[in-house]
Design a protein around this motif. Structure first.
Motif, PDB file in Angstrom:
ATOM      1  N   THR A  70      -0.311   4.256  13.058  1.00 23.62           N
ATOM      2  CA  THR A  70       0.353   5.231  12.205  1.00 23.62           C
ATOM      3  C   THR A  70      -0.082   6.635  12.619  1.00 23.62           C
ATOM      4  OG1 THR A  70      -1.425   5.186  10.568  1.00 23.62           O
ATOM      5  CG2 THR A  70       0.389   3.619  10.258  1.00 23.62           C
ATOM      6  N   ALA A  76      -0.974  -0.872  12.666  1.00 22.27           N
ATOM      7  CA  ALA A  76       0.148  -1.328  11.854  1.00 22.27           C
ATOM      8  C   ALA A  76       0.935  -2.410  12.583  1.00 22.27           C
ATOM      9  CB  ALA A  76       1.071  -0.161  11.525  1.00 22.27           C
ATOM     10  N   VAL A  78       4.670  -3.800  11.937  1.00 20.17           N
ATOM     11  CA  VAL A  78       5.820  -3.403  11.143  1.00 20.17           C
ATOM     12  C   VAL A  78       7.058  -4.168  11.596  1.00 20.17           C
ATOM     13  CG1 VAL A  78       7.164  -1.439  10.285  1.00 20.17           C
ATOM     14  CG2 VAL A  78       4.806  -1.083  11.052  1.00 20.17           C
ATOM     15  N   VAL A  87      12.341  -0.030   7.336  1.00 17.69           N
ATOM     16  CA  VAL A  87      11.138  -0.861   7.342  1.00 17.69           C
ATOM     17  C   VAL A  87      11.340  -1.987   6.328  1.00 17.69           C
ATOM     18  CG1 VAL A  87       8.686  -0.936   6.799  1.00 17.69           C
ATOM     19  CG2 VAL A  87       9.616   1.021   8.023  1.00 17.69           C
ATOM     20  N   ASN A  90       5.593  -3.837   6.142  1.00 22.45           N
ATOM     21  CA  ASN A  90       4.631  -2.965   6.807  1.00 22.45           C
ATOM     22  C   ASN A  90       3.231  -3.447   6.477  1.00 22.45           C
ATOM     23  OD1 ASN A  90       3.266  -0.887   8.014  1.00 22.45           O
ATOM     24  ND2 ASN A  90       4.227   0.733   6.823  1.00 22.45           N
TER      25      ASN A  90
END
Length: 93
Positions: A70, A76, A78, A87, A90
């Motif tokens: 991020t 992350a 995702v 998204v 997440n």
């Protein structure tokens, strides 16, 4: 008798394994891949969202999936809707 117990154990373990796999990737779209954004379009969108250092970009079931960082440096995983770019799931460490 031992054989039937062993068979039941194997079938139970298989059922749990299959259900775990099915839950691992969310359903992101039901539209065919011909309607999806191209990988380059999706990568550009992901960069605009602030994800950096993309280690993995892949198709996972009906999703685009990334492993990246991020803006603030957190790891992350995702999942994105490949049609809209939204998204869906997440997971940030």
């Amino acid at each position: 008798m031992k054989r039937s117990i062993l068979l039941k154990l194997v079938l139970t373990a298989s059922a749990f394994s299959a259900s775990t796999i099915a839950v691992a990737a969310p359903v992101c779209t039901t539209l065919p891949q011909a309607r999806w954004m191209t990988p380059d379009q999706m990568k550009a969108r992901i960069a605009r969202m602030g994800y950096r250092d993309i280690k993995v970009f892949a198709v996972s079931g009906s999703c685009y999936e990334i492993y990246a960082h991020t803006r603030d440096g957190k790891r992350a995983e995702v999942y994105f809707n490949p049609v809209t770019g939204a998204v869906v799931q997440n997971n940030v460490d």
